[in-house]
Design an enzyme around this catalytic site. Sequence first.
Site, short mmCIF file in Angstrom:
data_model
loop_
_atom_site.label_atom_id
_atom_site.label_comp_id
_atom_site.label_asym_id
_atom_site.label_seq_id
_atom_site.Cartn_x
_atom_site.Cartn_y
_atom_site.Cartn_z
N PHE A 297 0.86 -1.19 0.00
CA PHE A 297 0.00 0.00 0.00
C PHE A 297 0.89 1.24 0.00
CE2 PHE A 297 -3.18 3.01 1.54
CZ PHE A 297 -4.28 2.61 0.79
N HIS B 262 -8.95 6.42 10.18
CA HIS B 262 -8.30 5.17 9.76
C HIS B 262 -6.79 5.22 9.98
CE1 HIS B 262 -6.86 2.18 6.69
NE2 HIS B 262 -7.79 1.49 7.30
N THR C 86 -10.10 10.57 7.44
CA THR C 86 -10.83 9.77 8.44
C THR C 86 -9.86 9.30 9.52
OG1 THR C 86 -10.42 7.64 7.36
CG2 THR C 86 -12.33 8.91 6.57
N ALA D 229 0.26 -1.85 5.92
CA ALA D 229 1.03 -1.76 7.16
C ALA D 229 0.40 -2.57 8.29
CB ALA D 229 1.17 -0.30 7.57
#
Length: 155
Positions: free
Chosen positions: A23, A89, A87, A57
Amino acid sequence: MNTIEGKIALGGDEKIAIIASRFNHIITDRLIEGAKDSFLRHNGDEKKLDLILVPGAYELPFALDRALALGRYNGVCTLGAIIRGGTPHFDYVSAEATKGIANTTLKYTTPVSFGVLTTDSIEQAIERAGSKAGNKGFEAMNTLIELINLYKKLV
């Protein structure tokens, strides 16, 4: 006073793993390049360097646990990039990845370095992946090499 510290140099026979998240791969690919560069510059044998890729991660601690349980590595360098969004997150992922890596590191007697970026913006991540702020992947591998040498002196 007797000072005990590691050196940033490999003997050439150390088996090392890099565990990196895919990612934000534009950033993590640069971190991996930096870590590999450090490994090779400090006398590492490329045949003894494994790259383990995980989706993000959050998955780093699981892969780290499995890699350390195998007992085949002299050390593991963890790399990732968590970039703040709109957000919460970011807060959950960064906290759990950090805690998971720390807890797993303490569970085993193998050196582990932490090269997971937690940045507020993509610009900050780019700076830490090889531009203004250096390459944190290179630094994480340097840290791992030093820890491997220190560990040899503490056993």
